[in-house]
Design a protein around this motif. Structure first.
Motif, PDB file in Angstrom:
ATOM      1  N   GLU A  91      22.252  -6.340  41.905  1.00 19.72           N
ATOM      2  CA  GLU A  91      21.591  -7.613  42.197  1.00 19.72           C
ATOM      3  C   GLU A  91      21.480  -8.495  40.949  1.00 19.72           C
ATOM      4  O   GLU A  91      21.331  -9.709  41.057  1.00 19.72           O
ATOM      5  N   ASP A  93      23.792  -9.196  38.955  1.00 20.00           N
ATOM      6  CA  ASP A  93      24.978 -10.034  38.919  1.00 20.00           C
ATOM      7  C   ASP A  93      24.708 -11.390  39.569  1.00 20.00           C
ATOM      8  O   ASP A  93      24.996 -12.446  38.998  1.00 20.00           O
ATOM      9  N   ALA A  94      24.106 -11.348  40.745  1.00 23.71           N
ATOM     10  CA  ALA A  94      23.805 -12.594  41.457  1.00 23.71           C
ATOM     11  C   ALA A  94      22.779 -13.432  40.713  1.00 23.71           C
ATOM     12  O   ALA A  94      22.880 -14.666  40.662  1.00 23.71           O
ATOM     13  N   ALA A  95      21.789 -12.771  40.113  1.00 21.72           N
ATOM     14  CA  ALA A  95      20.751 -13.492  39.370  1.00 21.72           C
ATOM     15  C   ALA A  95      21.340 -14.218  38.164  1.00 21.72           C
ATOM     16  O   ALA A  95      20.978 -15.368  37.880  1.00 21.72           O
ATOM     17  N   VAL A  97      24.556 -15.125  37.723  1.00 24.61           N
ATOM     18  CA  VAL A  97      25.451 -16.190  38.177  1.00 24.61           C
ATOM     19  C   VAL A  97      24.644 -17.431  38.557  1.00 24.61           C
ATOM     20  O   VAL A  97      24.995 -18.561  38.192  1.00 24.61           O
ATOM     21  N   ALA A  98      23.546 -17.221  39.268  1.00 21.34           N
ATOM     22  CA  ALA A  98      22.705 -18.353  39.677  1.00 21.34           C
ATOM     23  C   ALA A  98      22.132 -19.065  38.464  1.00 21.34           C
ATOM     24  O   ALA A  98      22.069 -20.304  38.424  1.00 21.34           O
ATOM     25  N   ALA A  99      21.705 -18.304  37.449  1.00 17.14           N
ATOM     26  CA  ALA A  99      21.151 -18.910  36.233  1.00 17.14           C
ATOM     27  C   ALA A  99      22.227 -19.685  35.476  1.00 17.14           C
ATOM     28  O   ALA A  99      21.968 -20.773  34.944  1.00 17.14           O
ATOM     29  N   GLU A 101      24.812 -21.195  36.616  1.00 16.61           N
ATOM     30  CA  GLU A 101      25.262 -22.408  37.310  1.00 16.61           C
ATOM     31  C   GLU A 101      24.472 -23.636  36.877  1.00 16.61           C
ATOM     32  O   GLU A 101      24.932 -24.768  37.069  1.00 16.61           O
ATOM     33  N   GLN A 102      23.303 -23.426  36.293  1.00 19.83           N
ATOM     34  CA  GLN A 102      22.460 -24.547  35.868  1.00 19.83           C
ATOM     35  C   GLN A 102      22.821 -25.038  34.467  1.00 19.83           C
ATOM     36  O   GLN A 102      22.252 -26.025  33.989  1.00 19.83           O
ATOM     37  N   ARG A 109      24.579 -21.658  28.611  1.00 20.46           N
ATOM     38  CA  ARG A 109      24.837 -20.641  29.627  1.00 20.46           C
ATOM     39  C   ARG A 109      24.570 -19.239  29.068  1.00 20.46           C
ATOM     40  O   ARG A 109      24.034 -18.368  29.775  1.00 20.46           O
ATOM     41  N   ALA A 116      17.875 -14.672  32.227  1.00 24.78           N
ATOM     42  CA  ALA A 116      17.914 -14.072  33.565  1.00 24.78           C
ATOM     43  C   ALA A 116      17.897 -12.552  33.468  1.00 24.78           C
ATOM     44  O   ALA A 116      17.264 -11.871  34.281  1.00 24.78           O
ATOM     45  N   HIS A 158      29.635 -10.938  32.216  1.00 28.91           N
ATOM     46  CA  HIS A 158      29.181 -12.328  32.102  1.00 28.91           C
ATOM     47  C   HIS A 158      28.854 -12.672  30.656  1.00 28.91           C
ATOM     48  O   HIS A 158      29.211 -13.754  30.173  1.00 28.91           O
TER      49      HIS A 158
END
Length: 247
Positions: A91, A93-95, A97-99, A101-102, A109, A116, A158
């Motif tokens: 999970e 990974d998704a957190a 990626v979402a961070a 994107e901003q 980044r 994150a 990442h």
């Protein structure tokens, strides 16, 4: 003549601990049962003081099966716990990626990924402790666990891709991206593990403090590269003096 013996009624037995009633599994539902076991253990681990407090019996009761049913899917409790932690860290990974994107710029980044990561660790303290601060019992030929593989395929990937982007942008000197990633990851892990292990310290707002640590590590690496990569404390003093004079 002796008095007749008084017959005493037996003390009623305590009612059994209620357990979830589970319908008989249909053919081919083994993977579904495994997923239910992992989900139940994840919930128990999130509220328990530590993994020692989560027993196979408690997991079986939560799922509505017998303890032997757990062992059909996991060799022992350690393997079950590691599978749960690996599932939780997927999970992350998704957190991240979402961070990310901003943030448009690679250095922003990189710090967003780090923050994150720390936030995820603080929200899953026992999972994080098992993943990064305990000796895994099930490892491959190089000593890596399943949890390590999940981290390598998500969070670490990442981090390193963004370090490489910082090198391409001239923020860091081009070179060994793996070494730089390990250094910056150490900063994220260090502040996360300290906050988990020593929550009573006067951290202030934890995410603000973590963000300061991460930015300091990234900026320090960038400045060190700018000055040739071998800055001593004296070099830092001279560089700071020049910056102050230029203001």
């Amino acid at each position: 003549m002796s008095e007749p013996a008084v017959t005493r009624s037996a003390k009623p037995a305590a009612p059994p601990t209620p357990r979830r009633t589970r319908r008989r599994a249909s053919r081919g539902s083994g993977e579904q049962l495994r997923a239910e076991i992992v989900a139940a253990t994840k919930d128990l681990l999130a509220t328990a003081p530590n993994s020692d407090a989560v027993s196979i019996r408690a997991v079986a009761d939560a799922v509505g099966v017998t303890s032997p049913s757990i062992y059909l899917h996991f060799a022992d409790k350690d393997e079950l716990i590691e599978a749960v932690v690996a599932d939780v860290f997927a999970e992350l990974d998704a957190a991240m990626v979402a961070a990310g994107e901003q943030a448009d710029k690679p250095l922003d980044r990189l710090c967003a990924f780090g923050l994150a990561y720390v936030q995820f660790a603080l929200e899953h303290p026992e999972h994080y402790r098992i993943a990064t601060m305990s000796q895994p019992l099930h490892t491959d030929d190089v000593g890596a666990s399943h949890i390590d593989q999940v981290l390598a395929d998500s969070a670490f990937t990442h981090f390193m891709a963004t370090v490489e982007a910082c090198m391409d942008a001239g923020i860091f000197t081009k070179g060994n991206a793996l070494a730089v990633t390990l250094q910056l990851w150490s900063a994220a892990h260090g502040i996360a593990s300290l906050m988990i292990a020593k929550p009573f310290l006067p951290w202030g707002d934890k995410l603000t403090t973590a963000n300061d640590v991460l930015r300091s590590a990234a900026l320090g690496h960038a400045v060190n590269d700018l000055m040739g990569g071998e800055m001593t404390p004296a070099d830092v003093d001279r560089w700071l003096a020049r910056q102050r004079q230029a203001r």
